[in-house]
Write a protein that holds these residues in place. Structure first.
Motif, short mmCIF file in Angstrom:
data_model
loop_
_atom_site.label_atom_id
_atom_site.label_comp_id
_atom_site.label_asym_id
_atom_site.label_seq_id
_atom_site.Cartn_x
_atom_site.Cartn_y
_atom_site.Cartn_z
N THR A 182 46.76 147.11 53.77
CA THR A 182 46.10 147.27 52.49
C THR A 182 44.89 146.37 52.27
N SER A 183 44.91 145.15 52.77
CA SER A 183 43.83 144.20 52.52
C SER A 183 43.79 143.17 53.63
N CYS A 184 42.62 142.57 53.86
CA CYS A 184 42.51 141.60 54.94
C CYS A 184 41.47 140.54 54.61
N THR A 185 41.61 139.38 55.26
CA THR A 185 40.65 138.30 55.11
C THR A 185 40.68 137.43 56.35
N PHE A 186 39.58 136.77 56.63
CA PHE A 186 39.56 135.77 57.70
C PHE A 186 39.93 134.41 57.12
N GLY A 187 40.80 133.67 57.84
CA GLY A 187 41.22 132.36 57.39
C GLY A 187 41.56 131.48 58.57
N GLY A 188 42.26 130.38 58.26
CA GLY A 188 42.54 129.38 59.27
C GLY A 188 41.45 128.33 59.28
N PRO A 189 41.67 127.22 60.00
CA PRO A 189 40.72 126.11 59.99
C PRO A 189 39.30 126.50 60.37
N ASP A 190 39.13 127.45 61.27
CA ASP A 190 37.78 127.88 61.67
C ASP A 190 37.50 129.33 61.29
N LEU A 191 38.31 129.86 60.36
CA LEU A 191 38.11 131.22 59.85
C LEU A 191 38.13 132.27 60.96
N SER A 192 38.99 132.05 61.97
CA SER A 192 39.03 132.96 63.11
C SER A 192 40.31 133.78 63.19
N THR A 193 41.19 133.64 62.19
CA THR A 193 42.40 134.45 62.13
C THR A 193 42.23 135.51 61.06
N LEU A 194 42.51 136.75 61.41
CA LEU A 194 42.48 137.84 60.45
C LEU A 194 43.88 138.02 59.88
#
Length: 310
Positions: free
Chosen positions: A247-259
């Motif tokens: 339904t929805s997604c975002t990039f996150g994690g310390p270096d914004l490399s996890t979807l």
């Protein structure tokens, strides 16, 4: 490019949506529309908090002065975790059969929301739709509401602003993703064109952009995937999911490399859920790309492409 996802949290959301990453907290926030709750999860520690909401909760964004701006069924509210939901704006006071759906903070610090004919009865069960009645609205820091499009869309989804002033939007019922030219500061949208139509894996739901302005779009209603599109509508990647309704997604994690990807189990039978127990879960995907930090309500990003890399 094909990648797969792993389960991060067995959330069992009825309709998980509007996921965002807080870099200051190293935490995810998202909503469960029909479950009437807001989640917070710290992936590193596993800490998971849930707050109930007084109505269907449709979207969430961070505020520059702390707390959140939240879309409920009819109103946009200001909220602090554990506190009351303070009404801030009502985009369509004259259209009681509509409800809010997608909502996101834009790069200039305004909050954009979209509407649709409500497909939910008060108890959260499915209500039939018979018309396209959705529109896009911009809400500034003073609470002024401006309508940006006619009320002509079915199920409104996806809001994403590129670094060169283009705007992605989708209509789930039409199975189309659109691209507009956009003056973010005023909300003026022009030159709508269809980026993708009739893609065979499900229907378009929520999306996010990576640092290269590629759109990662959740394919709901059986799509079981997140599809990556470039600015010309070309398919650049496909993330396979063990859940049919992402339904929805975002990039996150310390270096914004996890979807990170939310999903739904809305309208699914007990037999289906027994055979597919991960429906409604939260998933994590590596190797897709790198994102940009989420804007905050009331704080325009001066140079998003640089700020996100800091």
């Amino acid at each position: 490019m094909k990648t797969s996802a792993c389960l991060l949290l067995d959330a069992k959301d009825i309709v998980g949506e509007s996921i965002i990453w807080s870099g200051e907290e190293n935490a995810l926030y998202w909503v469960d529309i029909v479950g009437r709750r807001i989640h917070r999860l710290e992936p590193a520690s596993g800490r998971h908090d849930i707050w109930p909401t007084p109505d269907f909760v449709t979207s969430i964004g961070m505020r520059a002065d702390g707390g959140f701006i939240v879309g409920l069924r009819r109103s946009v509210c200001l909220w602090q975790p554990g506190g009351a939901f303070e009404e801030f704006a009502v985009p369509e006071p004259d259209l009681p059969d509509n409800r809010l759906n997608e909502g996101r903070v834009a790069p200039d610090g305004a909050f954009w929301v979209s509407t649709m004919q409500s497909n939910l009865h008060p108890d959260g069960s499915l209500k039939n739709m018979d018309r396209n009645a959705g529109a896009i609205y911009r809400i500034d820091v003073g609470g002024h509401v401006a309508r940006l499009t006619p009320n002509e869309y079915g199920i409104t989804n996806t809001m994403a602003w590129t670094q060169d002033s283009r705007f992605f939007f989708a209509d789930t019922l039409a199975n189309e993703i659109y691209l507009f030219d956009c003056d973010v500061a005023t909300g003026r949208l022009t030159n709508r064109r269809t980026l993708a139509a009739g893609f065979s894996r499900g229907f378009p739901d929520g999306s996010c952009l990576d640092a290269e302005d590629r759109l990662w779009n959740c394919r709901v209603a059986g799509g079981a995937a997140v599809a990556g599109f470039d600015g010309q509508g070309g398919l650049v990647g496909l993330v396979e999911l063990p859940a049919g309704w992402p339904t929805s997604c975002t990039f996150g994690g310390p270096d914004l490399s996890t979807l990170y990807v939310t999903s739904a189990r809305f309208t699914m039978s007990a037999d289906h859920l027994e055979a597919h127990p991960l429906e409604g879960g939260l998933f994590a995907v590596e190797g897709v790309g790198r994102g940009l930090a989420e804007p905050k309500f009331g704080a325009p990003a001066q140079n998003p492409s640089v700020a996100e890399k800091a």
